[in-house]
Write an enzyme that holds these catalytic residues in place. Structure first.
Site, short mmCIF file in Angstrom:
data_model
loop_
_atom_site.label_atom_id
_atom_site.label_comp_id
_atom_site.label_asym_id
_atom_site.label_seq_id
_atom_site.Cartn_x
_atom_site.Cartn_y
_atom_site.Cartn_z
N ASP A 151 8.91 -12.40 15.21
CA ASP A 151 8.45 -11.17 15.86
C ASP A 151 7.26 -11.41 16.79
O ASP A 151 7.10 -12.52 17.31
CB ASP A 151 8.11 -10.13 14.77
CG ASP A 151 8.45 -8.71 15.20
OD1 ASP A 151 7.89 -8.27 16.21
OD2 ASP A 151 9.25 -8.05 14.52
N HIS A 223 4.28 -4.43 16.92
CA HIS A 223 5.67 -4.49 16.44
C HIS A 223 5.81 -5.40 15.22
O HIS A 223 6.36 -5.00 14.20
CB HIS A 223 6.54 -4.98 17.61
CG HIS A 223 8.01 -4.89 17.41
ND1 HIS A 223 8.75 -5.92 16.86
CD2 HIS A 223 8.90 -3.91 17.70
CE1 HIS A 223 10.03 -5.56 16.84
NE2 HIS A 223 10.15 -4.35 17.33
N SER A 545 14.59 -1.69 15.14
CA SER A 545 13.56 -2.64 14.73
C SER A 545 12.93 -2.24 13.41
O SER A 545 12.47 -3.10 12.67
CB SER A 545 12.43 -2.69 15.76
OG SER A 545 12.75 -3.52 16.82
#
Ligand code: NAG
Ligand code: NAG
Ligand code: NAG
Ligand code: NAG
Ligand code: NAG
Length: 765
Positions: A151, A223, A545
């Protein structure tokens, strides 16, 4: 080298709008260089070299000497060499040098490095934990399972990555490290976050002038911090998004160990870096890989996730991936790869804020205004002129101090516009009416609330029937148990899989809309008015996600409970126990097509059900050779297959499209009026002992489904039984998608083993 830049860089401070990085792929003229990923044949390793790295460097050296002059500015070198996730290297080459590499001994395939897609939606700010049942409490699994997250990095100071309650004994198989870098040292890892590495040679190779703004595993985007804390964050009490969704935050597998592999950069996302991260994660000894990104429109043999997850699967590592945010159109998903888990996103049963009328009636709505604004006992203004909220001028005519009730609009974009006008007209607050799910996404920059058209009737009636109607808007309230949920999120990408349509993808659905998890505290998470930016340690985000790490966490729990299960067995347990029903016991709806129920092309088998997955009764297993049989059936060349398998130890003796998969998809050509599809399946009894299962079929419209035998008797645990499914489809009316299911029901037992069935025209892929 020509400077290559991403088409789209982070527009600080509002990076959250970014959904895609298109970082391509520089098909330059002969003298221009690009990064290439080069696959080599491991079995042809020349014994004169001691390491594969030496071999690859010698190949590059020899191509360079052959084309001196083109690239003499800086010495060519390896961007990466890969030995686990794939076998080969990445390097910067001119097209002439590429030709020379292609003529090297052991060469298999080469293609340009490419950009991928990160799976957070354009709609952002949302919340929620998996509140549907006591799954977290049901098992204390996850202890000593290692989850590698590929990620944007991690914010190591987040409370979610503290290690209190974690045992001090990291599993001995762990070979990873905590890599030092900018604002990141080894003391930032602990017994929760056991590893952190970063990979940006691909970004740098694509643009030698690039300045990496955070050259370490530290997350500056949010994220990776969000996804990794969703998988396995520690317990953190008092976590909330500006007072919303307040409670104890925790990952799905709160005792699992986490390792971050940062491959996504503000400066770009490249296949070569993704491969390097996957390569290391496999070598480091992770049990589960969570990867919330994908590469669109690439064949399996050039898809870095397909390639690297094959190696992971061989080692029993479960790879859980996001389907993408390209919905609701069909055939939009990525990661539709037969040997990994593909996760769709759904909504959850939670909402925020309420409207309290002067007569005491309370209406639950949706607001994420990031403060406790005082909007109390103010006049409620209702003007029948439906365009009143559509311009500042009209508004200022009707409105004074008070809360305006704007009329129903069907286009969510109009509500966003209305919000702006209401703000400009300096009203104290506003109530918007909308049934569109999109309106529910995104925080409000000034005090307002969205209510449904049905609830609006009550409010309008009250406003009309009172001479001086008043109302209050309550912020920072959280309501759970909202019906109906889950629904498939409109943005969730749909099957069939463009890269392999003969297995039904996605596999399952998990919570993806409004997920609360840890965030980077220096990145704005909300805004009041036009210039007050607010940070938050926890944020509400939406996307596949966010769904993927929920499934990764459940896979980690299953891995802890059943260490002997293969990646296919874990996927089978998740698929056959998933629920096609929502919390009203009706079929799950599709927010992409609000009047319709969700098809398996939107949600796979349905909503993930971790407790049931612990004890699925039967599983559908698969071996690496089974997957290779699919590649053979695709008529891939030997070299294309070798890019995925890395070694010649597999054969193409039995090419077959039919994998022992826990679901069925029959594709028919639109030229034929009827079609017959035969599937063969083998199930393993993982229940507690002898068991008898009987088949129950719900036929897709227009199809006749025959299962034989219709009864499976098992005498002992781990016994295998096979059966056939025949789907006869006769085209009815226009071409359309129809679906049903096959459920094996245990006689007198608790197990039901459900497989969705889809019949669809080939043309939709
Ligand atoms: C790592 O960085 C932190 C914060 O800057 C500092 O307190 C700590 O002493 C550093 N540790 C090492 C081993 O350098
Ligand atoms: C409704 O508002 C619009 C926009 O301001 C205006 O042009 C129109 O005359 C209004 N209609 C009525 C019936 O008040
Ligand atoms: C593969 O080749 C065989 C034999 O030529 C052909 O019948 C089949 O349709 C091909 N399959 C695909 C997926 O192209
Ligand atoms: C396909 O089926 C859906 C749902 O049953 C229906 O709404 C749609 O109109 C159908 N499409 C065609 C082309 O028949
Ligand atoms: C049949 O499918 C092809 C694509 O696979 C499409 O181009 C064609 O228009 C379709 N024909 C009909 C009659 O729908």
């Amino acid at each position: 080298m020509r400077e290559s830049k991403p088409n789209f860089v982070f527009p600080f401070p509002f990076m959250l709008f970014i959904t895609h990085w298109f970082l391509l792929a520089f098909h330059g003229s002969a003298a221009e260089s690009s990064t290439y990923i080069v696959h080599m044949d491991k079995s042809l390793f020349p014994s004169v070299f001691t390491t594969h790295h030496d071999w690859f460097e010698s190949i590059i050296d020899s191509t360079k000497s052959g084309t001196l002059g083109h690239s003499s500015i800086q010495p060519q070198k390896l961007v990466y060499s890969y030995s686990q996730a794939m076998y080969g290297f990445s390097t910067v080459l001119t097209s002439e040098e590429l030709e020379a590499v292609k003529n090297s001994h052991g060469f298999v395939a080469a293609y340009p490095d490419r950009g991928g897609t990160i799976d957070t939606t354009h709609t952002f700010q949302f919340l929620s934990l998996d509140s549907s049942s006591g799954l977290w409490h049901a098992s204390n699994f996850g202890e000593d399972v290692i989850v590698g997250v590929i990620d944007t990095g991690v914010w190591p100071e987040s409370k979610s990555f503290r290690d209190d309650g974690m045992t001090k004994k990291i599993p001995s198989k762990w070979k990873g490290t905590c890599q030092e870098g900018q604002d990141f040292n080894t003391s930032m890892c602990n017994f929760k976050l056991i590893g952190a590495r970063y990979f940006n040679q691909g970004v740098i190779a694509a643009n030698s002038k690039v300045r990496i703004s955070m050259n370490s595993a530290r997350d500056t985007y949010g994220h990776g911090t969000h996804t990794s804390s969703t998988v396995g964050g520690n317990y953190v009490s008092g976590a909330s998004y500006f007072g919303y969704a307040k409670g104890v935050a925790r990952g799905i597998a709160p005792r699992a160990r986490l390792a971050m592999y940062k491959v996504i950069w503000e400066e770009g996302l490249y296949a070569s870096d993704v491969l390097a991260g996957m390569d290391r994660a496999i070598a480091d000894g992770v049990d589960v890989i969570s990867i919330s990104m994908g590469f669109d429109g690439v064949p399996l043999y050039e898809d870095p996730i397909a390639i690297s997850s094959f190696a992971a699967m061989e080692k029993g590592v479960v790879v859980s991936s996001s389907a993408g945010n390209g919905g609701p159109d069909l055939g939009t998903l990525h990661n539709g790869i037969p040997w990994l888990l593909t996760v769709a996103a759904g909504t959850i049963d939670r909402t925020f804020g309420s409207l309290v009328l002067g007569n005491g009636q309370t209406i639950i709505g949706w607001t994420l205004f990031p403060a406790n604004a005082i909007v109390e006992n103010l006049p409620l203004i209702y003007n029948k002129n439906t365009s009143a909220c559509n311009s500042v001028k009209a508004l200022s005519k009707v409105a004074m101090e008070g809360i305006i009730l704007c009329d129903l609009v069907s286009d969510p974009k109009i509500v966003i516009k209305q919000r702006r006008f209401v703000k400009k007209a300096s009203l104290s607050g506003a109530v918007f009416i909308s049934d569109q799910p999109l309106v529910n996404e995104g925080y409000a920059r000034y005090p307002s609330i969205v209510i449904s058209a049905k609830d609006a009737q009550t409010v309008i009636m009250y406003a009309k029937s009172h001479r001086k109607p008043t109302a209050s808007i309550k912020f920072q309230e959280t309501f759970v148990g909202i019906k109906s949920a889950p629904a498939v999120a409109d943005y969730s990408s749909r099957g069939p899989s463009p890269s392999y349509p003969w297995v039904l993808k996605p596999d399952i659905m998990a919570p993806g809309s409004n997920v609360l998890a840890a965030y980077t505290p220096h990145t704005p998470a909300a805004e009041i008015g036009d210039n007050v930016l607010l940070p938050s340690d926890y944020n509400l985000l939406s996307g596949t996600s966010m769904a993927c790490p929920h499934a990764s966490g459940v896979a980690a729990l299953l891995k802890g409970a059943h260490p002997e299960w293969s990646a296919a067995a874990i996927r089978s347990a998740l698929v056959t126990t998933a629920s096609p029903l929502d919390n009203t016991q009706n079929p799950i709806r599709d927010y992409g097509y609000p009047s319709q129920y969700a098809s398996p092309l939107a949600m796979g088998a349905g909503q993930i059900d971790p407790n049931k997955a612990l004890d699925p009764g039967l599983i559908y297993d698969a071996t690496p050779q089974d997957y290779v049989n699919l590649l053979c059936a695709l008529n891939y060349t030997q070299k294309q297959i070798l890019t995925i398998t890395r070694s010649g130890s597999y054969n193409c003796a039995k090419p077959s499209f039919d994998l022992n998969y826990p679901s069925f998809i029959a594709l028919y050509s639109n030229k034929t009026r009827s079609v017959v599809h035969k599937f063969k399946r083998t199930v393993t009894n993982v229940g507690h002992g002898p068991a008898i299962y009987r088949a129950k079929v719900t036929e897709p419209k227009g199809s006749v489904v025959t299962v034989s035998p219709e009864t499976l008797s098992f005498r002992y645990k781990n016994e295998k039984r096979s059966y056939d499914v025949l789907i006869k489809y006769r085209k009815y009316k226009k071409e359309n998608i129809s679906y049903g299911d096959l459920v094996w029901i245990e006689d007198g037992g608790t197990h039901t083993v459900r497989s969705p069935i889809v019949v669809a025209p080939r043309g939709i892929v």
